[in-house]
Design a protein around this motif. Structure first.
Motif, PDB file in Angstrom:
ATOM      1  N   LEU A   1     -12.301 -10.752   0.892  1.00  0.00           N
ATOM      2  CA  LEU A   1     -11.385 -10.458   1.981  1.00  0.00           C
ATOM      3  C   LEU A   1     -10.078 -11.199   1.814  1.00  0.00           C
ATOM      4  O   LEU A   1     -10.065 -12.374   1.418  1.00  0.00           O
ATOM      5  CB  LEU A   1     -12.013 -10.835   3.326  1.00  0.00           C
ATOM      6  N   VAL A   2      -8.987 -10.549   2.141  1.00  0.00           N
ATOM      7  CA  VAL A   2      -7.688 -11.206   2.140  1.00  0.00           C
ATOM      8  C   VAL A   2      -7.638 -12.256   3.252  1.00  0.00           C
ATOM      9  O   VAL A   2      -7.237 -13.397   3.035  1.00  0.00           O
ATOM     10  CB  VAL A   2      -6.557 -10.169   2.318  1.00  0.00           C
ATOM     11  N   ASN A   3      -8.060 -11.864   4.452  1.00  0.00           N
ATOM     12  CA  ASN A   3      -8.131 -12.776   5.589  1.00  0.00           C
ATOM     13  C   ASN A   3      -9.597 -12.997   5.924  1.00  0.00           C
ATOM     14  O   ASN A   3     -10.234 -12.137   6.522  1.00  0.00           O
ATOM     15  CB  ASN A   3      -7.390 -12.187   6.782  1.00  0.00           C
ATOM     16  N   PRO A   4     -10.166 -14.144   5.575  1.00  0.00           N
ATOM     17  CA  PRO A   4     -11.597 -14.371   5.788  1.00  0.00           C
ATOM     18  C   PRO A   4     -12.000 -14.385   7.259  1.00  0.00           C
ATOM     19  O   PRO A   4     -13.185 -14.256   7.567  1.00  0.00           O
ATOM     20  CB  PRO A   4     -11.832 -15.756   5.149  1.00  0.00           C
ATOM     21  N   ALA A   5     -11.042 -14.495   8.176  1.00  0.00           N
ATOM     22  CA  ALA A   5     -11.381 -14.564   9.598  1.00  0.00           C
ATOM     23  C   ALA A   5     -11.708 -13.204  10.187  1.00  0.00           C
ATOM     24  O   ALA A   5     -12.270 -13.113  11.275  1.00  0.00           O
ATOM     25  CB  ALA A   5     -10.233 -15.199  10.379  1.00  0.00           C
ATOM     26  N   LEU A   6     -11.336 -12.141   9.476  1.00  0.00           N
ATOM     27  CA  LEU A   6     -11.573 -10.783   9.964  1.00  0.00           C
ATOM     28  C   LEU A   6     -12.307  -9.980   8.900  1.00  0.00           C
ATOM     29  O   LEU A   6     -12.128 -10.224   7.694  1.00  0.00           O
ATOM     30  CB  LEU A   6     -10.249 -10.090  10.317  1.00  0.00           C
ATOM     31  N   ASN A   7     -13.098  -9.017   9.357  1.00  0.00           N
ATOM     32  CA  ASN A   7     -13.734  -8.119   8.395  1.00  0.00           C
ATOM     33  C   ASN A   7     -12.758  -7.063   7.896  1.00  0.00           C
ATOM     34  O   ASN A   7     -12.664  -6.784   6.714  1.00  0.00           O
ATOM     35  CB  ASN A   7     -14.938  -7.426   9.032  1.00  0.00           C
ATOM     36  N   ASN A   8     -12.054  -6.403   8.840  1.00  0.00           N
ATOM     37  CA  ASN A   8     -11.149  -5.319   8.499  1.00  0.00           C
ATOM     38  C   ASN A   8      -9.790  -5.562   9.125  1.00  0.00           C
ATOM     39  O   ASN A   8      -9.688  -6.088  10.226  1.00  0.00           O
ATOM     40  CB  ASN A   8     -11.684  -3.974   9.000  1.00  0.00           C
ATOM     41  N   THR A   9      -8.756  -5.191   8.412  1.00  0.00           N
ATOM     42  CA  THR A   9      -7.409  -5.177   8.969  1.00  0.00           C
ATOM     43  C   THR A   9      -6.809  -3.824   8.599  1.00  0.00           C
ATOM     44  O   THR A   9      -6.600  -3.528   7.421  1.00  0.00           O
ATOM     45  CB  THR A   9      -6.540  -6.310   8.391  1.00  0.00           C
ATOM     46  N   TYR A  10      -6.583  -3.004   9.629  1.00  0.00           N
ATOM     47  CA  TYR A  10      -6.151  -1.636   9.387  1.00  0.00           C
ATOM     48  C   TYR A  10      -4.643  -1.499   9.553  1.00  0.00           C
ATOM     49  O   TYR A  10      -4.058  -2.011  10.517  1.00  0.00           O
ATOM     50  CB  TYR A  10      -6.840  -0.683  10.358  1.00  0.00           C
ATOM     51  N   LEU A  11      -4.030  -0.805   8.607  1.00  0.00           N
ATOM     52  CA  LEU A  11      -2.645  -0.385   8.754  1.00  0.00           C
ATOM     53  C   LEU A  11      -2.657   0.996   9.401  1.00  0.00           C
ATOM     54  O   LEU A  11      -3.227   1.941   8.867  1.00  0.00           O
ATOM     55  CB  LEU A  11      -1.939  -0.322   7.406  1.00  0.00           C
ATOM     56  N   ILE A  12      -2.037   1.095  10.577  1.00  0.00           N
ATOM     57  CA  ILE A  12      -1.959   2.359  11.305  1.00  0.00           C
ATOM     58  C   ILE A  12      -0.660   3.036  10.910  1.00  0.00           C
ATOM     59  O   ILE A  12       0.432   2.495  11.124  1.00  0.00           O
ATOM     60  CB  ILE A  12      -2.020   2.144  12.821  1.00  0.00           C
ATOM     61  N   THR A  13      -0.767   4.222  10.345  1.00  0.00           N
ATOM     62  CA  THR A  13       0.406   4.884   9.782  1.00  0.00           C
ATOM     63  C   THR A  13       0.214   6.399   9.860  1.00  0.00           C
ATOM     64  O   THR A  13      -0.621   6.886  10.617  1.00  0.00           O
ATOM     65  CB  THR A  13       0.622   4.410   8.326  1.00  0.00           C
TER      66      THR A  13
END
Length: 977
Positions: free
Chosen positions: A731-743
């Motif tokens: 993970l890029v950010n270990p604090a979150l599972n998913n980080t979505y770009l809304i586009t």
């Protein structure tokens, strides 16, 4: 008095439902954001010389007041915003000429009809009455639309609900399907979703910002309808943004005579058949009283109309014998139950003739009903909903002179769902238990395969979602005659300044254990019970999950140019400035201009204006919708932290996966600053004609591309390219599972092509309406970024069956959206009414609709004999002290060479409805009408969708559910005065 029979006289007094069938194939336009009609024409003498300054008066006995105009220097006149009614007359007086009278004209919502006036020299005391076939086709516009009268919907056996949305069932190009929870119908237009439509009532937007489902969010009695116009293609610039249907409902207008009706409908359960052997049919029991009354407040000055309905309906839940078997085995004491619907619907409008130039209309519409929404696999009545709200508006129409007309409208609606927790019965105290037939190991966790067999206890969560929408609009029409042809210049604005949708989630069992997933102990014998293989807890009891506000500020300009009498060319532009905010995160989530140009043309082939060819190119912006704007499909702004524990068959713990909470500070979402509304790019060409004896024909080809749909892709996964392929690295950010770009989805788009044929005929005794649509579809482009399928099977993108939904937001094509009911190749509907001797009326409706595809076929590595061998990285990793799963370690694969091959189809939906009735006349203005309606006479039992489960290989794959309603009967009586 002289009588000039310049045309063949049409049938005298027509049955009201005939008036609807006579215009079902006609293309028209939304008349400057209102739902009323237009009469235009040119005044000349018998030599063809122009007659300016002629006084034109238009009236109907069914409409209060009169409408006046004066022919301009080019002899042209135009009267807009005419309420829907039959038997309009046009009277023309000019100095030195005999009075001209043309009667028996039918004005429809949004329909622009031509009535040219040839004056004869003589005294004004002499009268020339001209009669002929009623003009039924719009010769000026290229739009694709259908008109249906309220009387038709009250007379033809379309559905057993007798709701305004029955009109959509008859609309060419529409795919209809039974709802599998709320009952009633869902409606799709050439691939558009059920919420991509806009619904106007007398020009007032009554659609919910929360969800625009026409037949569920808006309940209106048929007694409240004068006319319905549904625009399905070639929308001009005056139409509000919506890439589905633009639905214009016209209320009956009050007149100088009191009129009304009392109606009672009864469909007891004893009159329902059973078309699901061993299971339960989707039968309906209904008792439904309606009333309508209209008349003068002050004759010639003010009029009113009011109607109401009480809904008392029980919709049995369709269950196959297999589903019933699971319910009786796994839920001891299970008894079939119905989804109940209870509520009151009201509409009232008033019209004031302020002067010869100004007319003011006010309207109140209110509906609120409680509606159970249990699915086929629910073991008890655990899903309660409440829909509806109020809508209020006023419209001022002014015809300042023969060239200038203005309209201003203000409206407000608060239509939403589940206004409070108490309205839906609160939240459950136990964990929801979902039982599956089997489960599989994928990405290091256990996943239930196929459809849920049974849901026990209660729902894991419930939600409230009130919403509101104010609207302000205004437009101006200005006619400019010139030697190069007449120009109708139109300009206006359409502003929704403050849309709101607020969603709150309440968790069962105080969030302790809200959900347990279970599997049968013996897949072949459900009586041996089940065991839990996973359970989930939530770190909250309730949470404000979404709070979206938006504004849509649009303006438009348009020129309808007639360079000569047979040719009309329309060019327009409609930009919508759409801005949306997440009020929890205090974040702008969209801020964009959405430019929508349109160009169209119509050419009249013959001098009698009965044959027209047309073409249009349009770009149509989608309607604002809270669920699309807020990206609800990938989680709300706030989500509670969840802990899911997975159990091995012996009861030991496989692992525990914690999904961190998201919040305004760490929502797990980011928004593309260039994000904007999705849109349709559409080409349309067609022919429409009015043949002798009131036969109308329409043939058209329509090509649609759904561009820039909502999209989300996960930017938090680390994918490393190696010599052996792509490997997951954490993970890029270990604090979150998913980080979505809304586009916006620039990578692929859905394509719908359609050929539509429609023909109707009316005579005094017999009326026929028939339509057929052929519509293939495919998906163009390539994979969306970071879709696991794009790494694992990049060569399998192609799909020409069951291509998914315009809703977008699919992040994993293996387990993504397979909602495909809007993609069906063939739709055909034929309606017939016959007026027999002794005031007997007979009617029938035959529907034939091909079944929807099941979506791409997915299997498992285990079924293929190839277990996951770690080629895309480890199945799980320990990151920051918690277990995280590898998206590429999925064991699912597409079964065939591409996603279109091998798909299965639901059976054709065939339904034959019949009606028979008789009208008994008491006086000239009073009658009693009794009817018997029969639905699904042959008792067909087609399943309309496959069980859920995303086609994941399991024993439930290919099983059907949501069987069409069985044979049923209803009796009704209507008193008219």
């Amino acid at each position: 008095m002289l009588s000039l029979k310049s045309f063949h006289r049409s049938s005298s007094i027509l049955m009201p439902q005939v008036l609807a069938l006579s215009a079902v194939v006609l293309s028209g336009t939304v008349a400057a954001q209102t739902s009323n009609g237009i009469i235009h024409g040119q005044v000349t003498d018998v030599t063809g010389a122009i007659v300016p300054g002629a006084e034109i008066v238009v009236r109907s006995p069914a409409v209060g007041g009169t409408f006046k105009a004066t022919s301009d220097q080019a002899g042209n006149y135009r009267l807009g915003d005419l309420p829907e009614a039959g038997n309009y007359s046009v009277e023309v007086v000019a100095s030195g000429f005999q009075k001209f009278v043309r009667g028996n004209l039918l004005v429809r919502a949004g329909l622009d009809i031509a009535v040219d006036v040839p004056l004869t020299l003589g005294s004004e005391q002499q009268v020339v009455e001209v009669t002929g076939d009623t003009p039924l086709i719009d010769t000026q516009n290229a739009e694709q639309s259908v008109n249906l009268s309220g009387e038709l919907l009250r007379s033809v056996p379309i559905t057993g609900r007798h709701d305004w949305s029955d009109s959509l069932q008859l609309t060419p190009g529409i795919v209809s399907a039974s709802s599998d929870a709320q009952g009633g119908q869902t409606y799709f237009l050439r691939g558009s979703e059920n919420e991509n439509h806009v619904t106007l009532y007398d020009g007032m937007d009554i659609g919910s910002f929360q969800q625009n489902w026409p037949s569920n969010g808006i309940s209106i009695s048929n007694e409240s309808l004068g006319d319905v116009q549904i625009v399905t293609g070639g929308n001009d610039a005056t139409s509000p943004a919506a890439m589905g249907m633009v639905i214009n409902l016209a209320s009956p207008a009050g007149s100088d005579q009191f009129h009304g009706s009392l109606f009672y409908l009864a469909g007891p359960s004893a009159l329902n058949g059973n078309n699901v052997p061993g299971g339960a049919s989707a039968s309906t029991a209904v008792e439904q009283p309606d009333f309508a009354v209209g008349g003068p407040i002050k004759r010639q000055r003010a009029w009113f109309f009011a109607s109401g309905r009480y809904i008392n309906r029980n919709d049995s839940i369709s269950q196959t014998s297999t589903q019933t078997g699971y319910l009786t085995s796994l839920a001891p004491g299970f008894q079939n139950f119905s989804n109940q619907s209870r509520g009151f619907v009201f509409l009232g409008d008033v019209t004031f003739q302020l002067s010869d130039k100004h007319r003011l209309i006010g309207l109140v519409q209110y509906d609120s009903r409680k509606q159970d929404a249990n699915y086929q696999w629910y073991a008890a009545n655990i899903a309660h909903s409440q829909y509806g709200g109020g809508a209020y508006g006023a419209r001022l129409v002014s015809q300042w002179n023969p060239r200038l007309t203005t309209r201003f409208l203000v409206s407000y609606n608060n239509k939403g769902s589940n206004s409070s927790l108490s309205a839906i019965g609160g939240v459950g105290s136990q964990p929801e238990v979902d039982v599956y037939q089997s489960y599989a190991l994928s990405s290091g966790t256990y996943i239930g395969q196929g459809s849920t067999l049974v849901t026990l206890n209660n729902l894991s969560s419930v939600g409230t979602n009130p919403a509101s929408k104010p609207t302000f609009s205004g437009d101006v029409d200005y006619v400019i005659p010139s030697k190069w042809g007449e120009h109708l210049l139109q300009a206006g604005f359409y502003v929704i300044p403050h849309e709101l949708s607020k969603a709150t989630t309440y968790y069962a069992n105080n969030g302790s254990v809200v959900l347990q997933n279970a599997v049968l102990n013996n897949p072949n014998d459900p009586s041996q019970g089940y065991r839990i293989f996973s359970q989930q807890s939530v770190a909250a009891t309730s949470l404000l999950t979404n709070y979206i506000s938006a504004k849509d500020a649009a303006w438009y300009i348009q020129d309808r140019w007639r360079p000569f009498s047979r040719l009309s060319i329309t060019g327009g532009l409609r930009p919508d400035w759409i801005s949306a905010s997440d009020r929890i995160a205090k974040q702008t989530i969209q801020h964009s201009w959405n430019w929508a140009p349109r160009v169209a043309g119509a050419f009249v082939l013959t001098h009698d204006q009965r044959h027209v060819i047309r073409a249009s190119w349009t770009k149509i912006t989608d309607i604002t919708n809270a669920s699309y704007l807020g990206a609800n499909a990938v989680g709300g702004t706030n989500t509670a932290a969840t802990t899911t524990t997975y159990f091995n068959p012996n009861g030991s713990v496989l692992n525990t996966v914690t999904t961190p909470a998201t919040s305004a500070a760490a929502s797990g979402r980011s928004f593309d600053p260039n994000r904007h509304q999705g849109f349709v790019r559409e080409w349309l060409v067609g022919y429409r004609g009015q043949l002798p004896k009131e036969v109308t024909v329409d043939v058209s080809y329509i090509h649609r591309e759904y561009r820039d749909r909502p999209a989300a892709y996960d930017t938090n996964q680390i994918y490393n390219t190696t010599a052996g392929g792509t490997v997951w690295g954490g993970l890029v950010n270990p604090a979150l599972n998913n980080t979505y770009l809304i586009t916006n989805n620039k990578w692929n788009w859905l394509v719908a092509d359609g050929v539509e044929f429609t023909v109707s005929r009316q005579t005094k005794a017999l009326q026929v309406f028939s339509t057929y649509t052929y519509s293939p579809d495919h998906i163009a482009g390539t994979w969306q970024p970071n879709d696991p399928a794009s790494f694992i099977e990049p060569q399998k993108f192609a799909n020409n069956n069951g291509i998914g939904s315009v809703r977008g937001y699919v992040t994993n094509s293996y387990t993504g959206d397979t909602r495909d009911r809007m993609w069906q190749r063939h739709e055909s509907r034929t309606g017939v009414t016959y007026k027999a001797p002794w005031n007997i009326r007979l009617g029938t409706l035959l529907t034939a609709q091909s079944g929807s595809a099941g979506g791409p076929v997915v299997t498992t590595l285990t079924a293929l004999g190839t277990p996951y061998a770690g080629q895309y990285g480890p199945a799980t990793l320990r990151i920051s002290g918690r277990t995280v799963t590898n998206p590429l370690a999925t064991t699912y694969r597409f079964r065939y060479d591409d996603r279109g091959t091998g798909q299965i189809y639901c059976p054709w939906l065939l339904q034959w409805n019949l009606s028979a009735g008789r009208e008994f006349h008491i006086t000239d203005r009073q009658s009693i009408q009794a009817d018997l309606n029969l639905y699904n006479v042959t008792n067909n039992g087609a399943g309309q969708q496959f069980v859920n489960g995303y086609n994941i290989a399991s024993s439930t794959f290919g099983q059907l559910q949501n069987v069409q309603q069985p044979r049923s009967a209803q009796i009704s009586a209507r008193y008219r005065f």
